[in-house]
Design a protein around this motif. Structure first.
Motif, PDB file in Angstrom:
ATOM      1  N   VAL A 299      33.438  38.684  46.786  1.00  0.00           N
ATOM      2  CA  VAL A 299      33.688  37.242  46.798  1.00  0.00           C
ATOM      3  C   VAL A 299      34.753  36.848  45.770  1.00  0.00           C
ATOM      4  CG1 VAL A 299      32.665  34.950  46.515  1.00  0.00           C
ATOM      5  CG2 VAL A 299      31.349  36.760  47.616  1.00  0.00           C
ATOM      6  N   ILE A 300      34.578  37.286  44.522  1.00  0.00           N
ATOM      7  CA  ILE A 300      35.489  36.881  43.454  1.00  0.00           C
ATOM      8  C   ILE A 300      36.711  37.805  43.387  1.00  0.00           C
ATOM      9  CG2 ILE A 300      35.723  36.491  40.972  1.00  0.00           C
ATOM     10  CD1 ILE A 300      32.641  36.047  40.932  1.00  0.00           C
ATOM     11  N   GLY A 301      36.445  39.119  43.384  1.00  0.00           N
ATOM     12  CA  GLY A 301      37.535  40.080  43.231  1.00  0.00           C
ATOM     13  C   GLY A 301      38.556  40.023  44.348  1.00  0.00           C
ATOM     14  N   LYS A 302      38.082  39.966  45.599  1.00  0.00           N
ATOM     15  CA  LYS A 302      39.017  39.922  46.738  1.00  0.00           C
ATOM     16  C   LYS A 302      39.862  38.654  46.706  1.00  0.00           C
ATOM     17  CE  LYS A 302      38.803  43.541  49.496  1.00  0.00           C
ATOM     18  NZ  LYS A 302      39.988  44.296  49.914  1.00  0.00           N
ATOM     19  N   GLN A 303      39.210  37.520  46.443  1.00  0.00           N
ATOM     20  CA  GLN A 303      39.957  36.263  46.370  1.00  0.00           C
ATOM     21  C   GLN A 303      41.044  36.342  45.306  1.00  0.00           C
ATOM     22  OE1 GLN A 303      37.709  32.603  46.018  1.00  0.00           O
ATOM     23  NE2 GLN A 303      35.999  33.468  47.141  1.00  0.00           N
ATOM     24  N   ALA A 304      40.642  36.781  44.113  1.00  0.00           N
ATOM     25  CA  ALA A 304      41.587  36.840  43.003  1.00  0.00           C
ATOM     26  C   ALA A 304      42.709  37.831  43.285  1.00  0.00           C
ATOM     27  CB  ALA A 304      40.852  37.227  41.715  1.00  0.00           C
ATOM     28  N   GLY A 305      42.350  39.029  43.766  1.00  0.00           N
ATOM     29  CA  GLY A 305      43.348  40.063  43.999  1.00  0.00           C
ATOM     30  C   GLY A 305      44.364  39.684  45.051  1.00  0.00           C
ATOM     31  N   VAL A 306      43.887  39.221  46.209  1.00  0.00           N
ATOM     32  CA  VAL A 306      44.790  38.891  47.318  1.00  0.00           C
ATOM     33  C   VAL A 306      45.593  37.630  47.011  1.00  0.00           C
ATOM     34  CG1 VAL A 306      44.889  38.185  49.749  1.00  0.00           C
ATOM     35  CG2 VAL A 306      43.366  40.041  49.053  1.00  0.00           C
ATOM     36  N   PHE A 307      44.910  36.571  46.567  1.00  0.00           N
ATOM     37  CA  PHE A 307      45.596  35.291  46.366  1.00  0.00           C
ATOM     38  C   PHE A 307      46.584  35.354  45.202  1.00  0.00           C
ATOM     39  CE2 PHE A 307      46.126  31.011  44.665  1.00  0.00           C
ATOM     40  CZ  PHE A 307      46.449  30.294  45.814  1.00  0.00           C
ATOM     41  N   LEU A 308      46.151  35.871  44.051  1.00  0.00           N
ATOM     42  CA  LEU A 308      47.017  35.876  42.872  1.00  0.00           C
ATOM     43  C   LEU A 308      48.213  36.809  43.048  1.00  0.00           C
ATOM     44  CD1 LEU A 308      44.411  35.732  39.964  1.00  0.00           C
ATOM     45  CD2 LEU A 308      45.816  33.878  40.900  1.00  0.00           C
ATOM     46  N   THR A 309      48.008  37.929  43.728  1.00  0.00           N
ATOM     47  CA  THR A 309      49.137  38.830  43.992  1.00  0.00           C
ATOM     48  C   THR A 309      50.169  38.154  44.888  1.00  0.00           C
ATOM     49  OG1 THR A 309      47.701  40.781  43.785  1.00  0.00           O
ATOM     50  CG2 THR A 309      49.813  41.087  44.895  1.00  0.00           C
ATOM     51  N   THR A 310      49.686  37.493  45.944  1.00  0.00           N
ATOM     52  CA  THR A 310      50.586  36.773  46.845  1.00  0.00           C
ATOM     53  C   THR A 310      51.314  35.664  46.112  1.00  0.00           C
ATOM     54  OG1 THR A 310      49.068  37.231  48.692  1.00  0.00           O
ATOM     55  CG2 THR A 310      50.709  35.511  49.034  1.00  0.00           C
TER      56      THR A 310
END
Length: 410
Positions: A299-310
């Motif tokens: 929930v937290i890691g995927k959101q942060a990883g995908v969104f912040l990288t983009t």
């Protein structure tokens, strides 16, 4: 006849695979907590043997599902990867950069979140890769529920990200989940590998010899200690894209295999692996390190990883958002990437053999995937409302442009 037509329309819908997968998991949950629980566990542990003169393979049914049927699942992933690399979304490096980097960020961040929760428990750290994977069928199924309200280019972005995510999961399994390596069997595996190479070089028309060599390769890889599902991926890369007659064995096989994988193999895997035993669960069980680390990673890691990288790549001017896609869409997609389910359960089974641990894995995967699906759907539905400002960067497009994007993906 109307019922048959209705079922046919349902199975053609993009969301059908995700719905069947969800129903299979729900059925497993019900059976595992009913009077059929003993029969369910007994069925999964029932030995199944393929022997010749007393020699061969003898494993519980659950391992035949996870090592055998899932090899077919990975075979299909391999076919998709080869097709995309040679003539699809992964052919042009410029188109791959943004979803590719987002996929990498979406694998690193969940692993770090998981380790942050489980670091005090050395045994639990082995499951660091569990929240790193995305379930394509489930994620695309949720996105499909939005229909035309989601930009067609968003589906392309999600598919590319999920395919690269699968490639990352394959590499993780190969590098970190190989135990008790027996080099002799790997040497023998070079024989069917050479056969596959020659068949591909000859651009054979018939698939049967490729499959036969693939089965032999699977047995030898299984015996070697390397996880046998990787044999499926390797075999797929030797299926010719074009045969000597100009036809495509790869396309034909992928098209023929997809319904069986989507509506039979993956649901059977889900039914065999998603049976969380609720009896005895307490609040402390729900917030213990392992399930909390998995759910937090998804929930937290995927959101942060995908969104912040983009966000970082776009803000630095290294990439552009796809046409018609805004930041609200990207955030919703980042949430959907947290639907781990099939791959997460699979890696969980490689990480732990203890049933109590596996029950915690199932709890974390189901909770994290369900929250990610609900949040992603809610965000994307809101982003699709008329008048909603999605904050696109250089990608406010007209209805005509959206229609063109739909046409490219139809």
């Amino acid at each position: 006849m109307s019922l048959i037509r209705g079922l046919a329309r349902f199975f053609r819908h993009d969301a059908a695979g995700g719905v069947v997968l969800m129903l299979s998991a729900l059925l497993a949950l019900i059976v595992a907590n009913s009077g059929l629980s003993g029969a369910y566990q007994g069925w999964l542990m029932k030995p199944f043997s393929v022997l010749l003169d007393g020699e061969g393979l003898s494993k519980p049914l659950i391992l035949w599902i996870n090592d055998g049927l899932m090899a077919v699942f990975f075979f299909l992933i391999g076919l998709e990867l080869k097709r995309e690399m040679m003539e699809g979304k992964l052919r042009n490096p410029a188109d791959v950069m943004l979803p590719g980097m987002a996929a990498i960020g979406g694998m690193i961040a969940p692993a770090l979140v998981y380790l942050a929760f489980t670091w005090p428990d050395p045994a639990a750290r082995a499951g660091w890769a569990i929240p790193a994977a995305t379930d394509i069928a489930f994620a695309v199924g949720v996105l499909a529920l939005l229909g035309k309200r989601a930009p067609a280019t968003l589906k392309i972005f999600l598919l590319t990200l999920a395919i690269l995510d699968d490639l990352g999961a394959i590499l993780i399994i190969a590098l970190f989940y190989t135990h008790g390596l027996q080099p002799g069997y790997l040497v023998l595996a070079l024989i069917p590998l050479a056969g596959l190479f020659l068949l591909n070089r000859a651009r054979v028309h018939r698939i049967a010899p490729v499959v036969l060599f693939g089965v032999v390769l699977w047995v030898l890889v299984l015996k070697s200690g390397v996880h046998a599902t990787l044999a499926g991926v390797v075999t797929a890369f030797f299926v010719p894209l074009r045969d000597r007659y100009g036809k495509s064995p790869l396309h034909s096989l992928e098209h023929a295999l997809s319904p069986y994988v989507l509506f039979l193999i993956v649901p059977v895997f889900a039914f065999a692996n998603a049976g969380v035993v609720i009896q005895g669960l307490t609040l402390s069980s729900l917030v213990s390190a392992l399930p909390l680390g998995i759910a937090g990673g998804l929930v937290i890691g995927k959101q942060a990883g995908v969104f912040l990288t983009t966000w970082a790549l776009v803000r630095l001017g290294l990439a552009r958002l796809p046409e018609g896609v805004g930041w609200a869409h990207v955030y919703g997609l980042a949430c959907l990437a947290g639907i781990g389910f099939t791959m997460s359960l699979f890696i969980g089974g490689l990480s732990f053999t203890d049933q109590a641990r596996m029950n915690e894995v199932r709890l974390g995967v189901l909770t994290g995937s369900a929250l990610s699906a609900l949040l992603g759907y809610a965000v994307l539905r809101r982003a699709a409302r008329p008048g909603t400002r999605s904050g696109t960067t250089g990608s406010r497009v007209s209805k005509a442009a959206s229609a063109r994007a739909d046409g490219r993906t139809g």
